[in-house]
Design an enzyme around this catalytic site. Structure first.
Site, short mmCIF file in Angstrom:
data_model
loop_
_atom_site.label_atom_id
_atom_site.label_comp_id
_atom_site.label_asym_id
_atom_site.label_seq_id
_atom_site.Cartn_x
_atom_site.Cartn_y
_atom_site.Cartn_z
N SER A 11 39.31 44.33 35.45
CA SER A 11 39.65 44.69 34.07
C SER A 11 40.97 45.45 34.04
O SER A 11 41.08 46.55 34.57
CB SER A 11 38.54 45.55 33.46
OG SER A 11 38.98 46.07 32.23
N HIS A 36 40.26 40.19 33.24
CA HIS A 36 39.48 40.62 32.06
C HIS A 36 40.34 41.51 31.17
O HIS A 36 40.93 42.49 31.65
CB HIS A 36 38.25 41.38 32.58
CG HIS A 36 37.27 41.80 31.53
ND1 HIS A 36 36.29 40.95 31.05
CD2 HIS A 36 37.09 42.98 30.90
CE1 HIS A 36 35.55 41.60 30.16
NE2 HIS A 36 36.02 42.83 30.05
N ASP A 38 40.34 43.85 27.76
CA ASP A 38 39.49 44.57 26.80
C ASP A 38 40.28 44.89 25.54
O ASP A 38 41.20 45.72 25.57
CB ASP A 38 39.00 45.88 27.42
CG ASP A 38 37.97 45.63 28.51
OD1 ASP A 38 36.97 44.94 28.23
OD2 ASP A 38 38.18 46.10 29.64
N MET A 40 40.21 46.58 21.98
CA MET A 40 39.42 47.56 21.22
C MET A 40 40.16 47.93 19.94
O MET A 40 41.37 48.17 19.99
CB MET A 40 39.22 48.83 22.06
CG MET A 40 38.58 48.57 23.40
SD MET A 40 38.47 50.10 24.33
CE MET A 40 37.76 49.50 25.86
N HIS A 69 37.71 40.04 26.08
CA HIS A 69 36.50 40.71 25.61
C HIS A 69 36.88 41.45 24.32
O HIS A 69 37.56 42.49 24.38
CB HIS A 69 36.01 41.68 26.70
CG HIS A 69 34.84 42.51 26.31
ND1 HIS A 69 34.44 43.62 27.03
CD2 HIS A 69 33.96 42.42 25.27
CE1 HIS A 69 33.38 44.17 26.47
NE2 HIS A 69 33.08 43.46 25.39
N MET A 71 36.27 43.73 21.50
CA MET A 71 35.45 44.82 20.95
C MET A 71 36.04 45.17 19.60
O MET A 71 36.58 46.26 19.39
CB MET A 71 35.46 46.01 21.91
CG MET A 71 34.57 45.79 23.12
SD MET A 71 34.98 46.88 24.49
CE MET A 71 36.25 45.91 25.29
N MET A 140 26.82 44.26 28.55
CA MET A 140 27.46 45.57 28.72
C MET A 140 26.51 46.52 29.47
O MET A 140 25.40 46.78 29.02
CB MET A 140 27.81 46.19 27.35
CG MET A 140 28.91 45.47 26.60
SD MET A 140 30.42 45.22 27.55
CE MET A 140 30.88 46.89 27.97
N ASP A 178 29.48 44.01 32.76
CA ASP A 178 30.70 44.73 32.43
C ASP A 178 30.43 46.22 32.24
O ASP A 178 29.77 46.60 31.27
CB ASP A 178 31.31 44.12 31.16
CG ASP A 178 32.68 44.70 30.83
OD1 ASP A 178 33.22 45.47 31.64
OD2 ASP A 178 33.20 44.36 29.75
C1 DX5 Z 1 34.39 48.91 28.53
C2 DX5 Z 1 35.09 47.64 28.93
C3 DX5 Z 1 35.07 47.35 30.38
C4 DX5 Z 1 35.80 48.36 31.22
C5 DX5 Z 1 35.20 48.33 32.59
O1 DX5 Z 1 34.34 48.97 27.14
O2 DX5 Z 1 34.51 46.53 28.28
O3 DX5 Z 1 35.56 46.05 30.65
O4 DX5 Z 1 37.17 48.08 31.31
O5 DX5 Z 1 35.73 49.38 33.31
P1 DX5 Z 1 34.93 50.09 34.47
O6 DX5 Z 1 34.70 49.03 35.52
O7 DX5 Z 1 35.86 51.16 34.89
O8 DX5 Z 1 33.63 50.58 33.91
ZN ZN Z 2 35.17 44.47 29.00
#
Ligand code: DX5
Ligand code: ZN
Length: 234
Positions: A11, A36, A38, A40, A69, A71, A140, A178
């Site tokens: 990620s 990956h 993320d 947000m 991903h 969010m 998650m 994840d």
């Molecule tokens: C959290 C993300 C994850 C995050 C994982 O909201 O969706 O993908 O980046 O990071 P680690 O492996 O550090 O928990």
């Molecule tokens: Zn993620």
């Protein structure tokens, strides 16, 4: 029965954004399978990560398939945009979609793998009616919004329940885990039935991220899923 090859998805959220090019280069050269990303929005989750210009820069440098991903609330507003930003797979949150079925269809029509992400409090049973049409479930194992959190142990039972749901329906969805994945829990995660490991801090905050990815590959190749068949013989 040996587990099929595990997909490793570092990620990028955990990378040093001051030197993103170097982080992506490392992933390009590594044994990772996907990258990956993320996204947000500060509404669906209490944090804002990065947006389109950064995704564009990542897209231009990355050689691995991009696993988005989302969010974000009402992700249907941006699905074609993420396709343009190089998405190989797009996961939307069950909790963020009023018309989940339609969003899955849209992602597939765009030619991407369709994923659904579920929060820790969301039972896997909510996926019953869509499991046959999706390519990926992003389960998650922390509450979404931040990297570097602790793996929620109950996630292991959820992975098993999801594996059963997939098998019962003869579905093909991959199980992506994840949040909080590290060397101490990855064997159990795979034993429970996961196919894809997302790892942020475990990779990027290690002294040698390239080697850490190689170690995940070795550890997960040795891991073995306890199938129902195996259990009968215990
Ligand atoms: C959290 C993300 C994850 C995050 C994982 O909201 O969706 O993908 O980046 O990071 P680690 O492996 O550090 O928990
Ligand atoms: Zn993620």
């Amino acid at each position: 029965m040996p587990q099929k090859t595990i997909i490793i998805a570092p990620s990028i959220l955990a990378a040093n954004f001051g030197n993103l090019a170097q982080a992506i280069q490392m992933v390009n050269e590594s044994q990772a399978d996907w990258l990956h990303l993320d996204i947000m929005d500060g509404v669906f989750v209490p944090n804002i990560s990065f947006g389109m210009p950064v995704c564009q820069a990542i897209q231009s440098l990355a050689k691995k398939p991009l696993d988005y991903h989302l969010m974000i609330q009402a992700p249907e507003r941006y699905l074609p945009v993420f396709k343009e930003l190089g998405a190989n797979s797009i996961s939307v949150h069950y909790e963020a979609c009023t018309h989940l079925h339609r969003q899955i269809q849209t992602i597939k029509d765009l030619g991407c793998k369709a994923g659904v992400a579920i929060n820790p409090h969301t039972p896997v049973s909510v996926l019953e009616e869509v499991i046959e049409m999706i390519d990926l479930v992003c389960l998650m194992s922390v509450n979404p919004g931040f990297g570097g959190q602790k793996f929620i142990p109950q996630s292991l039972q959820k992975i098993e329940k999801l594996r059963n749901l997939i098998e019962k329906n003869n579905a093909h969805a991959l199980i992506e885990v994840d949040g909080g994945v590290n060397a101490n829990n990855m064997q159990s995660i795979i034993a429970a039935g996961a196919n894809v490991l997302v790892a942020g801090n475990f990779v990027f905050n290690s002294p040698n991220p390239l080697q850490t990815i190689a170690e995940i590959r070795t550890n997960t190749t040795l891991a073995k899923r306890t199938t129902n068949n195996d259990k009968q013989h215990l």
